[in-house]
Design an enzyme around this catalytic site. Sequence first.
Site, mmCIF file in Angstrom:
data_model
loop_
_atom_site.group_PDB
_atom_site.id
_atom_site.type_symbol
_atom_site.label_atom_id
_atom_site.label_comp_id
_atom_site.label_asym_id
_atom_site.label_seq_id
_atom_site.Cartn_x
_atom_site.Cartn_y
_atom_site.Cartn_z
ATOM 1 N N GLY A 7 -1.925 24.323 -15.662
ATOM 2 C CA GLY A 7 -2.007 24.747 -17.058
ATOM 3 C C GLY A 7 -3.415 25.043 -17.530
ATOM 4 N N GLY A 11 -5.519 26.620 -24.188
ATOM 5 C CA GLY A 11 -5.679 25.312 -24.807
ATOM 6 C C GLY A 11 -6.699 24.421 -24.132
ATOM 7 C CB ILE A 12 -6.961 20.705 -23.871
ATOM 8 C CG1 ILE A 12 -5.623 20.318 -23.238
ATOM 9 C CG2 ILE A 12 -6.949 20.455 -25.361
ATOM 10 C CD1 ILE A 12 -5.302 18.831 -23.349
ATOM 11 N N GLY A 13 -6.493 22.878 -21.388
ATOM 12 C CA GLY A 13 -6.599 23.123 -19.953
ATOM 13 C C GLY A 13 -7.648 24.172 -19.640
ATOM 14 C CB SER A 135 1.208 13.133 -26.383
ATOM 15 O OG SER A 135 1.336 13.133 -27.788
ATOM 16 C CE1 TYR A 161 4.638 17.172 -25.666
ATOM 17 C CE2 TYR A 161 4.503 15.722 -27.568
ATOM 18 C CZ TYR A 161 3.887 16.461 -26.572
ATOM 19 O OH TYR A 161 2.510 16.473 -26.487
#
Length: 277
Positions: A7, A11-13, A135, A161
Site C-alpha cells: 500500500g 496516504g501514509i504508505g 488503528s 473495520y
Amino acid sequence: MKLAITGPTSGIGEVAFSKLTPYFNEVFLLARNESKANKLIQSLSSPDQKKVRFIYCDLADMDSVVSAAKSILDKTSTLDVLINNAGGIFQNKEVTKDGFEMGLSTNHLGHFLLTHHLMPVLLNSNGAKVINVSSEGHRAAKVDFDDLNYEKKKFSSFVSYANVKLFNILFTKSLADKYGEKGLNAYALHPGVVKTNFGKETSGVFSFFWKLASPFMITAEEGAKTTIFLAKTKIDSLKNGYYFKKSKPLKPSSEANSKKMRERLWKESEALLKSWL
C-alpha cells in the site's frame, strides 16, 4: 538493509515509502497499480529510483500474494523490514474471488499470508521487523470467529473495520510469541486519524462522524511518523509485540492482549488460507 511495503502508492504508505527509501539499499514496492507505482518511483532521486523494485500484489487475491512473496524470495535471501501498511474500509459487503469478505482479506488475511511466505528471508536477517498498521478503531471490535466472512450476520462496515484492526494487533503479538526467540520483532501501530480519501469509502453514522472530525485530522506526513520511527529505530526487545501511537507504546484493548483470541485468530487464519500456505 532491505524493505518491503504494501500500500505505498497513497496516504501514509506513500509518505513512509518516500521517507524510508533513502535509508535502505533495496526496496520492494508491493502494489496493484503499476502506473501509480512507477510515478511514485520517478518522484525519487535518481540513486533512490535504482533501489526500488515494483512487485504486483493484490491483497484481495491470494494467488497474487503468493506470487508476490515468491518474487521477493527469488530476488533476495534477507529482508530487514516488512511494513504491512495496505488496508481499507468498505461501505458494502464485497466478497473476493477466493470467497473472503473484502475487509478481512485486504486488512488481515493477505498480510498474514504474505508474512508467512516471507518468514524465511525475515528470519535470515539480524533482528528483522514486521510492522502492522492498525488503528484505535480496534477498540470497537465485536468478533465472531464462527462468521468471519459475514455469511450469517448483517454486515457492518465499521465493525468489520474495527475487527480487522484488532486482528492486526493480535497477529503482531502472535508473531512476537512464535518468532521472537528466533530474532523477529513485530509491532502494531495507530497512525492517527489521517486526512486522506480513506473515509470516502464509508456511509451512514461513520461517514457523518468522519466528516465532522475532518477539520481535526492530521496530514499523511504526520500519520506516517510512527511507521517511520518503528522502521528506523532499534526498539527494546522487551517491547516486542507492542502497540504504538505517536511513536510511543500504548496499551491496546483487553481483547488485543488476549492470548486466547490471538491463538484462535491464528488457527482460523490458517484454516481459511490452507490452500495457499
